[in-house]
Motif scaffolding. Structure first.
Motif, short mmCIF file in Angstrom:
data_model
loop_
_atom_site.label_atom_id
_atom_site.label_comp_id
_atom_site.label_asym_id
_atom_site.label_seq_id
_atom_site.Cartn_x
_atom_site.Cartn_y
_atom_site.Cartn_z
N SER A 137 -28.68 -14.45 -10.23
CA SER A 137 -28.52 -14.37 -11.69
C SER A 137 -28.87 -12.97 -12.17
O SER A 137 -29.91 -12.75 -12.80
N ALA A 189 -23.03 -21.12 -21.00
CA ALA A 189 -24.18 -21.40 -21.88
C ALA A 189 -25.02 -20.15 -21.92
O ALA A 189 -25.16 -19.46 -20.91
N GLY A 190 -25.58 -19.86 -23.05
CA GLY A 190 -26.44 -18.68 -23.14
C GLY A 190 -26.84 -18.42 -24.57
O GLY A 190 -26.51 -19.19 -25.48
N THR A 191 -27.62 -17.38 -24.74
CA THR A 191 -27.98 -16.93 -26.08
C THR A 191 -27.92 -15.41 -26.06
O THR A 191 -27.59 -14.82 -25.04
N HIS A 207 -20.15 -20.08 -12.95
CA HIS A 207 -20.45 -19.48 -14.26
C HIS A 207 -20.78 -20.57 -15.27
O HIS A 207 -19.88 -21.29 -15.74
N GLY A 214 -34.05 -13.79 -15.42
CA GLY A 214 -33.93 -13.52 -16.85
C GLY A 214 -33.59 -14.80 -17.60
O GLY A 214 -34.03 -15.89 -17.22
N VAL A 246 -19.89 -6.69 -18.04
CA VAL A 246 -18.77 -7.62 -18.25
C VAL A 246 -17.51 -6.83 -18.61
O VAL A 246 -16.42 -7.06 -18.06
N ALA A 279 -24.39 -5.62 -10.52
CA ALA A 279 -25.39 -5.51 -9.45
C ALA A 279 -25.09 -6.47 -8.30
O ALA A 279 -25.85 -6.54 -7.33
P1 NAP Z 1 -31.28 -11.05 -18.13
O1 NAP Z 1 -32.03 -12.01 -18.95
O2 NAP Z 1 -31.17 -9.64 -18.59
O3 NAP Z 1 -31.93 -11.03 -16.65
C1 NAP Z 1 -31.38 -10.22 -15.65
C2 NAP Z 1 -32.07 -10.41 -14.32
O4 NAP Z 1 -31.39 -9.58 -13.37
C3 NAP Z 1 -33.52 -9.94 -14.32
O5 NAP Z 1 -34.26 -10.67 -13.34
C4 NAP Z 1 -33.40 -8.47 -13.89
O6 NAP Z 1 -34.50 -8.00 -13.17
C5 NAP Z 1 -32.27 -8.57 -12.89
N1 NAP Z 1 -31.54 -7.30 -12.78
C6 NAP Z 1 -31.12 -6.48 -13.78
N2 NAP Z 1 -30.47 -5.42 -13.29
C7 NAP Z 1 -30.49 -5.55 -11.94
C8 NAP Z 1 -30.01 -4.75 -10.86
N3 NAP Z 1 -29.34 -3.62 -11.10
N4 NAP Z 1 -30.22 -5.19 -9.61
C9 NAP Z 1 -30.88 -6.34 -9.35
N5 NAP Z 1 -31.37 -7.14 -10.33
C10 NAP Z 1 -31.17 -6.74 -11.60
O7 NAP Z 1 -29.79 -11.52 -17.84
P2 NAP Z 1 -29.12 -12.99 -18.00
O8 NAP Z 1 -28.72 -13.19 -19.41
O9 NAP Z 1 -29.98 -14.00 -17.33
O10 NAP Z 1 -27.77 -12.76 -17.19
C11 NAP Z 1 -27.72 -12.90 -15.80
C12 NAP Z 1 -26.29 -13.19 -15.39
O11 NAP Z 1 -25.86 -14.37 -16.05
C13 NAP Z 1 -25.29 -12.08 -15.75
O12 NAP Z 1 -24.41 -11.89 -14.67
C14 NAP Z 1 -24.53 -12.67 -16.92
O13 NAP Z 1 -23.19 -12.20 -16.93
C15 NAP Z 1 -24.60 -14.15 -16.65
N6 NAP Z 1 -24.52 -15.02 -17.83
C16 NAP Z 1 -25.20 -14.69 -18.95
C17 NAP Z 1 -25.13 -15.51 -20.07
C18 NAP Z 1 -25.89 -15.16 -21.34
O14 NAP Z 1 -25.58 -15.68 -22.39
N7 NAP Z 1 -26.85 -14.28 -21.28
C19 NAP Z 1 -24.39 -16.70 -20.01
C20 NAP Z 1 -23.74 -17.04 -18.83
C21 NAP Z 1 -23.82 -16.19 -17.73
P3 NAP Z 1 -35.69 -7.15 -13.84
O15 NAP Z 1 -35.97 -7.75 -15.19
O16 NAP Z 1 -36.80 -7.36 -12.86
O17 NAP Z 1 -35.20 -5.74 -13.92
#
Ligand code: NAP
Length: 309
Positions: free
Chosen positions: A73, A127-129, A124, A15, A240, A78
């Protein structure tokens, strides 16, 4: 000179965060091969269309085979299921890390599954959006941003250094922290603001005396920035909240007390108290700018995302 840090990197979850890592690995040539896995066929297909890696594998267990670095990620809730799935296929000496926004819970979920012949080092990137999915990622997301690693007791120093080198190659600055301390710090700087944003946007949505069109029309003021936060991925933020429950509840209790103080000051016309607080908070803002933790445009880095298109 080669920049390759790992012969094979497996990215589990592609993602916003996973795909940003993939883009930087490719840009800087950090891996001999990048193998990508995602839960759904659609996301995996999209990753392939975007040419984020070298191989695309539907099974996470197959993806980690022979990988020297595995980056998980996925939403923090999960973590246990993913760890259980990949555990039996991990290569001897592999480094397994994650990017989850909570650390104690991820460790509790993943560590029991990790064989003793791999190096599990939680992380961790700060950084993100508000966007999600493989299209949302961009190269440079981690540049100049902190990445917090929360190594467990007895972590192999060479493996830790290798992971630090990886994040530094992505442009990150590294900090090490105890997992519980991480969760407390993030509760106040990230999780609480997010919850406040969800709450304020929810309240505006519920207000009967203000029409929806007025909320949209006048949103150029403070409300707009809350809507950006409140547009974040519901799955990620549900997880979270559920997985950093104690720290978040503690911060919410403190926040409620401080809000009651503000409420009283406004009710009783205690302008000096308001002025003192607003002056103190202004100084914090200045410190954030001085620490380079702010971008010079009010778009929260969105221009970076747009530039890559
Ligand atoms: P994302 O864009 O929604 O992508 C999530 C990824 O995880 C996708 O590949 C999705 O697969 C997969 N996924 C979702 N539910 C799942 C499940 N139940 N089992 C296995 N795979 C699953 O999320 P993201 O923003 O990259 O966040 C990923 C991690 O980074 C999270 O733990 C988050 O806390 C952390 N994080 C996020 C940010 C932020 O700003 N977004 C910043 C720092 C850290 P499918 O699409 O194939 O379903």
């Amino acid at each position: 000179m080669s920049n390759v840090l790992f012969d094979r990197i497996a990215l589990i979850g592609i993602g916003l965060i996973g795909s940003s890592i993939a883009r930087d690995i490719k840009k800087h040539g950090l891996a001999g091969e990048v193998v990508i896995s995602s839960r759904s066929a659609d996301t995996l297909k999209r990753a392939q269309e975007l040419e984020l890696g070298d191989r695309y594998v539907s099974s996470a267990a197959d993806a980690v085979k022979g990988a020297d670095l595995v980056v998980v990620s996925v939403p923090v809730g999960a973590s246990a299921a993913v760890a259980a799935e990949i555990a039996g296929s991990l290569k001897q000496g592999a480094i397994v890390t994650d990017v989850g926004s909570t650390k104690a819970s991820v460790i509790a979920q993943m560590q029991p599954h990790m064989p003793d012949y791999v190096h599990f080092i939680p992380g961790h990137p700060i950084a993100g959006t508000e966007r999600s999915g493989p299209d949302a990622g961009f190269s440079g997301l981690f540049s100049g941003r902190w990445c917090i690693l929360t190594p467990l007791e007895g972590t192999d120093p060479a493996a830790l250094q290798a992971l630090k080198d990886f994040w530094m190659a992505l442009g990150s600055k590294i900090d090490e922290m105890d997992p519980l301390h991480h969760d407390k710090v993030l509760a106040i700087v990230s999780h609480l603001p997010q919850i406040i944003a969800y709450n304020i946007v929810g309240t505006a949505d519920d207000l009967e005396t203000v029409t929806e069109s007025e909320v949209i029309k006048y949103s150029a003021s403070g409300f707009r920035d809350f809507t950006r936060l409140a547009a974040s991925d519901p799955t990620m933020w549900r997880d979270v909240c559920l997985h950093n429950k104690d720290a978040i509840l503690e911060m919410l209790a403190r926040f409620s007390e401080d809000l009651a103080y503000l409420q009283r000051a406004i009710r009783w016309g205690e302008g000096d108290k308001l002025f003192e607080l607003f002056t103190r908070t202004r100084a914090i803002r200045r410190l954030i700018i001085e620490a380079g933790q702010d971008v010079d445009t009010p778009d929260f880095g969105r221009h970076l995302r747009d530039e890559k298109k």
